[in-house]
Design a protein around this motif. Structure first.
Motif, PDB file in Angstrom:
ATOM      1  N   UNK A 185      -2.591   7.263  16.441  1.00  0.00           N
ATOM      2  CA  UNK A 185      -3.693   8.213  16.303  1.00  0.00           C
ATOM      3  C   UNK A 185      -4.213   8.333  14.878  1.00  0.00           C
ATOM      4  N   UNK A 186      -5.447   8.837  14.764  1.00  0.00           N
ATOM      5  CA  UNK A 186      -6.006   9.180  13.471  1.00  0.00           C
ATOM      6  C   UNK A 186      -6.956   8.138  12.909  1.00  0.00           C
ATOM      7  N   UNK A 187      -7.918   8.627  12.107  1.00  0.00           N
ATOM      8  CA  UNK A 187      -8.892   7.747  11.464  1.00  0.00           C
ATOM      9  C   UNK A 187      -8.207   6.729  10.563  1.00  0.00           C
ATOM     10  N   UNK A 188      -7.148   7.162   9.860  1.00  0.00           N
ATOM     11  CA  UNK A 188      -6.485   6.243   8.944  1.00  0.00           C
ATOM     12  C   UNK A 188      -5.850   5.075   9.691  1.00  0.00           C
ATOM     13  N   UNK A 189      -5.387   5.303  10.926  1.00  0.00           N
ATOM     14  CA  UNK A 189      -4.831   4.195  11.695  1.00  0.00           C
ATOM     15  C   UNK A 189      -5.925   3.281  12.241  1.00  0.00           C
ATOM     16  N   UNK A 190      -7.099   3.824  12.550  1.00  0.00           N
ATOM     17  CA  UNK A 190      -8.230   2.967  12.908  1.00  0.00           C
ATOM     18  C   UNK A 190      -8.601   2.076  11.719  1.00  0.00           C
ATOM     19  N   UNK A 191      -8.489   2.632  10.500  1.00  0.00           N
ATOM     20  CA  UNK A 191      -8.760   1.831   9.304  1.00  0.00           C
ATOM     21  C   UNK A 191      -7.667   0.784   9.083  1.00  0.00           C
TER      22      UNK A 191
ATOM     23  N   UNK B 150      -3.512  13.498   5.857  1.00  0.00           N
ATOM     24  CA  UNK B 150      -3.929  12.552   6.894  1.00  0.00           C
ATOM     25  C   UNK B 150      -3.367  12.950   8.252  1.00  0.00           C
ATOM     26  N   UNK B 151      -2.145  13.471   8.270  1.00  0.00           N
ATOM     27  CA  UNK B 151      -1.546  13.928   9.532  1.00  0.00           C
ATOM     28  C   UNK B 151      -2.362  15.069  10.120  1.00  0.00           C
ATOM     29  N   UNK B 152      -2.760  16.019   9.288  1.00  0.00           N
ATOM     30  CA  UNK B 152      -3.581  17.133   9.768  1.00  0.00           C
ATOM     31  C   UNK B 152      -4.920  16.642  10.305  1.00  0.00           C
TER      32      UNK B 152
ATOM     33  N   UNK C 233       0.855  -1.190   0.000  1.00  0.00           N
ATOM     34  CA  UNK C 233       0.000   0.000   0.000  1.00  0.00           C
ATOM     35  C   UNK C 233       0.882   1.228   0.000  1.00  0.00           C
ATOM     36  N   UNK C 234       0.405   2.299  -0.608  1.00  0.00           N
ATOM     37  CA  UNK C 234       1.191   3.526  -0.622  1.00  0.00           C
ATOM     38  C   UNK C 234       1.411   4.020   0.796  1.00  0.00           C
ATOM     39  N   UNK C 235       0.366   3.990   1.591  1.00  0.00           N
ATOM     40  CA  UNK C 235       0.457   4.370   2.997  1.00  0.00           C
ATOM     41  C   UNK C 235      -0.262   3.325   3.841  1.00  0.00           C
ATOM     42  N   UNK C 236       0.227   3.138   5.060  1.00  0.00           N
ATOM     43  CA  UNK C 236      -0.430   2.234   5.997  1.00  0.00           C
ATOM     44  C   UNK C 236       0.133   0.834   6.040  1.00  0.00           C
ATOM     45  N   UNK C 237       1.037   0.505   5.102  1.00  0.00           N
ATOM     46  CA  UNK C 237       1.485  -0.884   5.051  1.00  0.00           C
ATOM     47  C   UNK C 237       2.323  -1.271   6.262  1.00  0.00           C
ATOM     48  N   UNK C 238       3.168  -0.365   6.741  1.00  0.00           N
ATOM     49  CA  UNK C 238       4.009  -0.695   7.891  1.00  0.00           C
ATOM     50  C   UNK C 238       3.191  -0.834   9.162  1.00  0.00           C
ATOM     51  N   UNK C 239       2.321   0.140   9.412  1.00  0.00           N
ATOM     52  CA  UNK C 239       1.492   0.073  10.616  1.00  0.00           C
ATOM     53  C   UNK C 239       0.569  -1.135  10.575  1.00  0.00           C
TER      54      UNK C 239
ATOM     55  N   UNK D 157     -17.098  -3.241  18.187  1.00  0.00           N
ATOM     56  CA  UNK D 157     -16.099  -4.145  18.764  1.00  0.00           C
ATOM     57  C   UNK D 157     -15.199  -3.410  19.749  1.00  0.00           C
ATOM     58  N   UNK D 158     -14.506  -2.366  19.305  1.00  0.00           N
ATOM     59  CA  UNK D 158     -13.681  -1.542  20.200  1.00  0.00           C
ATOM     60  C   UNK D 158     -13.792  -0.096  19.747  1.00  0.00           C
ATOM     61  N   UNK D 159     -13.670   0.862  20.670  1.00  0.00           N
ATOM     62  CA  UNK D 159     -13.659   2.271  20.254  1.00  0.00           C
ATOM     63  C   UNK D 159     -12.480   2.547  19.329  1.00  0.00           C
ATOM     64  N   UNK D 160     -12.717   3.367  18.316  1.00  0.00           N
ATOM     65  CA  UNK D 160     -11.628   3.722  17.408  1.00  0.00           C
ATOM     66  C   UNK D 160     -10.500   4.421  18.158  1.00  0.00           C
ATOM     67  N   UNK D 161     -10.836   5.136  19.217  1.00  0.00           N
ATOM     68  CA  UNK D 161      -9.827   5.847  20.009  1.00  0.00           C
ATOM     69  C   UNK D 161      -8.928   4.903  20.795  1.00  0.00           C
ATOM     70  N   UNK D 162      -9.305   3.620  20.874  1.00  0.00           N
ATOM     71  CA  UNK D 162      -8.479   2.648  21.593  1.00  0.00           C
ATOM     72  C   UNK D 162      -7.200   2.306  20.834  1.00  0.00           C
ATOM     73  N   UNK D 163      -7.191   2.557  19.535  1.00  0.00           N
ATOM     74  CA  UNK D 163      -6.001   2.261  18.739  1.00  0.00           C
ATOM     75  C   UNK D 163      -4.883   3.206  19.175  1.00  0.00           C
ATOM     76  N   UNK D 164      -3.760   2.632  19.578  1.00  0.00           N
ATOM     77  CA  UNK D 164      -2.672   3.442  20.127  1.00  0.00           C
ATOM     78  C   UNK D 164      -2.114   4.426  19.101  1.00  0.00           C
TER      79      UNK D 164
END
Length: 450
Positions: free
Chosen positions: A262-268, A326-328, A117-123, A253-260
């Motif tokens: 940050x950001x919507x893209x990391x919840x995805x 996405x950072x913003x 993926x262009x972004x998100x592959x490492x995480x 299942x879990x709150x999106x804010x539980x993902x250590x």
């Protein structure tokens, strides 16, 4: 390609980075006594000769004539497969392979999830390994994320999570599940065009029995829809984010804010990891709470802490304008000074400019080689709060001044680092030092087998 295909052949390893060293070590294990040349830079010759005494080190610039003198060349991923000298040698019969191709060629029975993926592959890859291990599954995490597969050659794991860059997707073979997190414009200097980049990135689809793709990206979904093993995440039927929750279908299942991270893209990204676990027959719902114990990767929206009244966020891994957006998004309504700019690959910044025209942070500091071009485009669009800086040090000073002791300074350059630094990690470490934090080597936790 298998190791046996190299026996008795004229073999060279091209590149003396970590991948090249891993290939030389693996060659010595699998084919002791095999003659091999190393093609490397003159500055690397002494170290290479001392470390690999049986290898002939050659420092001349590889051209078609030199490369065509070998039967097989094991090249490092950063060397473009479209270099004219490589294509010329290939036409004359030289076969080019890689450590990734050799690993896949000799491990056909492993349970594998390959992530690109262009972004998100490492995480996503690191989250996948973390969540699988929370279920007690012996899991390997390797590949482009920072540990060449050949460094784990001969090791055993119940599940292999392998991150692949667009340079490596064509080397994968027999993948159980291929995951594509996103698809944007990237690495045009290596691939030569956006179309070729997309084609190369999506070679993972052909290598995978099943594919999991991001349904929030229509263009990506359209390219994958013909795959007989297509599964999606990000849509309401499967794992997705809605109303502040990570959901499986209609179930919270879990709150999106539980993902250590940050950001919507990391919840995805977490949705992608959970969907992948599910497709491998693991209990994704049971693993989901472990998203809160995941350690975010360095240089990826990494909160450095507070200093001199300001909060500092290191997103040096950001090398596309969309990553800066996405950072913003992850910072919400806070007072923000965003630092952008770096090595100019000619990417189109107009989507970023258009977004800033609708809603911009307090300050946008444009620095580095493409800083003037980005600043010109922003100012032409009437965006307020644009600052210009020659380099990263000047940009940090400008961001400090703009915020006046209250807010967040975020480095999310949207461009590579090569105009000023050897890589994004060195850039991120320099940013941390300029912000006033103690120097330290940030490393990705969880690499290897656990």
């Amino acid at each position: 390609m298998r190791w046996a295909d190299l026996e008795g052949r004229r073999v060279a390893v091209w590149g003396f980075g970590r991948e090249g060293r891993a290939a030389l070590n693996a060659l010595a294990r699998h084919l002791p006594g095999q003659a091999v040349d190393l093609l490397c830079a003159p500055a690397e010759a002494r170290v290479a000769g001392d470390a690999f005494t049986s290898v002939r080190v050659r420092t001349q610039t590889p051209d078609e004539a030199l490369l065509s003198g070998y039967d097989v060349v094991i090249k490092s991923p950063g060397i473009s497969a479209y270099k004219p000298e490589l294509l010329g040698a290939q036409a004359r019969g030289t076969r080019f392979t890689s450590g990734t191709a050799l690993w896949f060629g000799t491990h056909p029975g492993e349970r594998t999830i390959a992530v690109t993926g262009t972004k998100g592959k490492s995480t996503t890859s690191a989250l996948l390994a973390h969540l699988a291990r929370s279920l007690g599954v012996r899991t390997a995490l390797a590949g482009n994320i920072g540990l060449p597969l050949l460094e784990l050659d001969g090791a055993s794991a119940a599940l292999w999570v392998i991150e692949l860059s667009s340079f490596q997707t064509g080397d994968a073979l027999g993948v159980d599940l291929g995951v594509v997190t996103s698809l944007y414009e990237e690495h045009l200097d290596w691939h030569g065009s956006r179309e070729r980049y997309v084609d190369d990135k999506l070679k993972l689809l052909a290598a995978s029995a099943r594919v999991l793709v991001n349904a929030t990206q229509p263009a990506l979904l359209a390219r994958a829809v013909a795959h007989p093993g297509l599964i999606t995440f990000g849509d309401t039927a499967g794992w997705h984010v809605a109303e502040g929750w990570i959901r499986r279908g209609t179930q919270d299942v879990v709150p999106a804010s539980a993902v250590a991270a940050p950001g919507l893209h990391n919840a995805l990204n977490a949705c992608a990891a959970l969907a992948a676990l599910e497709q491998m027959g693991l209990d994704a719902r049971a693993a989901a709470p472990a998203v809160s114990t995941f350690v975010p990767l360095p240089h990826r929206l990494q909160p450095l802490g507070q200093h001199e009244g300001l909060h500092w966020v290191n997103d040096s891994i950001s090398t596309t304008p969309l990553a800066s957006l996405a950072a913003l998004e992850s910072l919400g309504e806070r007072r923000v000074a965003l630092i952008v700019g770096g090595h100019d690959r000619g990417l189109d910044w107009m989507s970023f400019v258009d977004a800033m025209g609708r809603q911009a942070p307090l300050a946008i500091v444009c620095q580095g080689a493409n800083g003037p071009r980005v600043a010109d485009a922003l100012e032409a669009a009437g965006v307020a709060g644009v600052h210009r800086a020659l380099d990263l040090a000047a940009a940090v000073a400008a961001a400090r001044h703009a915020l006046g002791g209250d807010g967040v300074v975020v480095l999310s350059p949207g461009a590579p680092s090569f105009d000023q630094f050897k890589d994004y990690a060195e850039r991120g470490q320099r940013f941390a030092a300029l912000a006033g934090f103690e120097p330290g080597v940030a490393s990705i936790q969880g690499l290897g087998i656990a």
